[in-house]
Design an enzyme around this catalytic site. Structure first.
Site, PDB file in Angstrom:
ATOM      1  N   LYS A 215     -11.324 -10.498  -2.127  1.00 42.35           N
ATOM      2  CA  LYS A 215     -10.497 -11.360  -1.279  1.00 42.35           C
ATOM      3  C   LYS A 215     -10.992 -11.185   0.150  1.00 42.35           C
ATOM      4  O   LYS A 215     -10.909 -10.092   0.716  1.00 42.35           O
ATOM      5  CB  LYS A 215      -9.021 -10.958  -1.393  1.00 42.35           C
ATOM      6  CG  LYS A 215      -8.086 -11.885  -0.627  1.00 42.35           C
ATOM      7  CD  LYS A 215      -6.621 -11.504  -0.865  1.00 42.35           C
ATOM      8  CE  LYS A 215      -5.691 -12.381  -0.029  1.00 42.35           C
ATOM      9  NZ  LYS A 215      -4.673 -11.623   0.678  1.00 42.35           N
ATOM     10  N   HIS A 234       2.752  -3.407   1.665  1.00 43.72           N
ATOM     11  CA  HIS A 234       2.646  -3.413   0.205  1.00 43.72           C
ATOM     12  C   HIS A 234       1.798  -2.223  -0.240  1.00 43.72           C
ATOM     13  O   HIS A 234       1.090  -1.629   0.573  1.00 43.72           O
ATOM     14  CB  HIS A 234       1.987  -4.715  -0.283  1.00 43.72           C
ATOM     15  CG  HIS A 234       0.551  -4.830   0.140  1.00 43.72           C
ATOM     16  ND1 HIS A 234       0.178  -5.114   1.452  1.00 43.72           N
ATOM     17  CD2 HIS A 234      -0.611  -4.641  -0.543  1.00 43.72           C
ATOM     18  CE1 HIS A 234      -1.140  -5.121   1.534  1.00 43.72           C
ATOM     19  NE2 HIS A 234      -1.642  -4.832   0.349  1.00 43.72           N
ATOM     20  N   ASP A 236      -1.273  -1.500  -3.176  1.00 44.20           N
ATOM     21  CA  ASP A 236      -2.174  -2.280  -4.036  1.00 44.20           C
ATOM     22  C   ASP A 236      -1.867  -1.974  -5.502  1.00 44.20           C
ATOM     23  O   ASP A 236      -1.656  -0.824  -5.870  1.00 44.20           O
ATOM     24  CB  ASP A 236      -3.635  -1.921  -3.741  1.00 44.20           C
ATOM     25  CG  ASP A 236      -4.105  -2.450  -2.398  1.00 44.20           C
ATOM     26  OD1 ASP A 236      -3.346  -3.190  -1.751  1.00 44.20           O
ATOM     27  OD2 ASP A 236      -5.239  -2.119  -1.990  1.00 44.20           O
ATOM     28  N   HIS A 290       0.803  -0.023   2.987  1.00 42.21           N
ATOM     29  CA  HIS A 290      -0.009  -0.421   4.151  1.00 42.21           C
ATOM     30  C   HIS A 290       0.228  -1.892   4.474  1.00 42.21           C
ATOM     31  O   HIS A 290       0.806  -2.637   3.683  1.00 42.21           O
ATOM     32  CB  HIS A 290      -1.500  -0.150   3.908  1.00 42.21           C
ATOM     33  CG  HIS A 290      -2.053  -0.806   2.668  1.00 42.21           C
ATOM     34  ND1 HIS A 290      -1.804  -0.332   1.396  1.00 42.21           N
ATOM     35  CD2 HIS A 290      -2.835  -1.912   2.506  1.00 42.21           C
ATOM     36  CE1 HIS A 290      -2.423  -1.109   0.509  1.00 42.21           C
ATOM     37  NE2 HIS A 290      -3.040  -2.073   1.156  1.00 42.21           N
TER      38      HIS A 290
END
Length: 356
Positions: A215, A234, A236, A290
């Site tokens: 991404k 969020h 990962d 993060h």
């Protein structure tokens, strides 16, 4: 109201607006630690994201090799994020990957729209911006390009950028080399848990099934950076995430109750431990919260590669060797797909009722 074409953040940024639309303004409770990111990056006091030198990870000398692996293990247990240096991927290749991604985003928006994804129909690969898919309708200050880059036989080349002409060549080579680096990291993390070297690799799908999804995040200049986020807080879901960036700061980690701004370390790759490895290790390795900040002065670009297990084939749960009477299992068994749905459901519940 559902709009069929999402407005691109780049268009908003270049329109000359002085105030950002209300959908991009974060709620009050998210606005802590939102000072000037350039000043925050210069701070020397307080905790700093660890830098791990991988030069000796395959050393012939066992003592030297063990020391390197021990440092990696410590960073994975304490932080779950680190700057990797001497990682074995050449500066030249990394530079070419960054130039190719930047060249794609430097094209006019109408050129990029030819690669637009269609989230409503499930076509998530391609050029996009976040749609308001949560109850608060919050948006993030970024556009992105998302595509599967490894294994090569699972790629959809029709969605890959044709401009610049070397995009496919350099991105494919980077993905191949990153896949090798992932094996090295997973081996060291396996040994750190007292497991056989190949165990974590096998548990996340091995060479055939572990997917590498890239991404490219494009964060335009923002007139009110103290109110917006490029990416909201969020963890990962991946096994591991590897990140390059254009040396503009923005990554923040929530460490010991405070937001810490990551330094820009030359020639490094940032690596996150994702939820998948946190679950398999029964919480011994950390998947850290993060977020991505934005600024007024400079466009920030990052290249995140998420190493993800297959969605349905593997049941994610703590490995038996990590569970004891004193350290019972912290995570119920779920497939990777179920874990993703669980996180979305939990987030929606929290937004509707913050006491949960």
């Amino acid at each position: 109201m559902v709009t069929t074409v999402a407005s691109r953040v780049e268009s908003l940024s270049s329109s000359g607006i002085q105030a950002i639309p209300k959908e991009y303004v974060r709620p009050e409770e998210e606005l802590t630690g939102m000072g000037n990111v350039f000043e925050e990056e210069k701070k020397e006091e307080g905790p700093q994201v660890p830098t791990i030198d991988l030069r000796d990870i395959d050393s012939e000398d066992q003592e030297v090799r063990d020391k390197c692996r021990e440092e990696l293990k410590k960073a994975a247990m304490e932080w779950g994020v680190m700057h990797l240096v001497n990682h074995g991927i050449s500066d030249d290749l990394i530079d070419r990957v960054k130039k190719a991604g930047a060249a794609f985003f430097n094209q006019p928006i109408e050129e990029k729209e030819k690669y637009a994804n269609d989230q409503a129909s499930g076509q998530i690969q391609g050029y996009g911006s976040k749609l308001a898919n949560n109850t608060s309708g919050q948006l993030e200050w970024e556009d992105y390009f998302f595509h599967l880059v490894y294994p090569e036989d699972k790629r959809d080349m029709s969605i890959w950028p044709k401009t610049p002409s070397d995009y496919t060549e350099v991105t494919s080579e980077y993905a191949r080399q990153l896949r090798g680096l992932a094996t090295k990291i997973l081996s060291a993390l396996s040994l750190g848990l007292g497991l056989e070297e190949g165990r974590l690799e096998k548990e996340v799908g091995g060479l055939e099934e572990l997917l590498l999804q890239m991404k490219i995040n494009y964060y335009p200049k923002c007139p009110q950076p103290e109110l917006a986020l490029g990416v909201e807080a969020h963890t990962d879901v991946s096994a591991l995430t590897f990140i390059l960036h254009n040396m503009v700061p923005g990554l923040q980690l929530f460490y010991e109750g405070k937001w810490v701004t990551a330094k820009c370390v030359p020639n490094s790759i940032i690596m996150h431990i994702g939820d998948t490895i946190e679950i398999l290790s029964n919480g011994k390795y950390k998947s850290i919260l993060h977020r991505g900040k934005v600024n007024k002065e400079k466009v920030r670009i990052s290249w995140a590669v998420f190493c993800e297990p297959p969605k349905e084939k593997i049941i994610l749960k703590p490995l038996p060797e990590t569970v004891t009477e004193t350290e019972p299992s912290q995570f119920p068994p779920r497939t990777f797909q179920q874990h993703i749905h669980y996180k979305l459901f939990k987030k929606t519940q929290t937004l509707e009722d913050p006491t949960k």
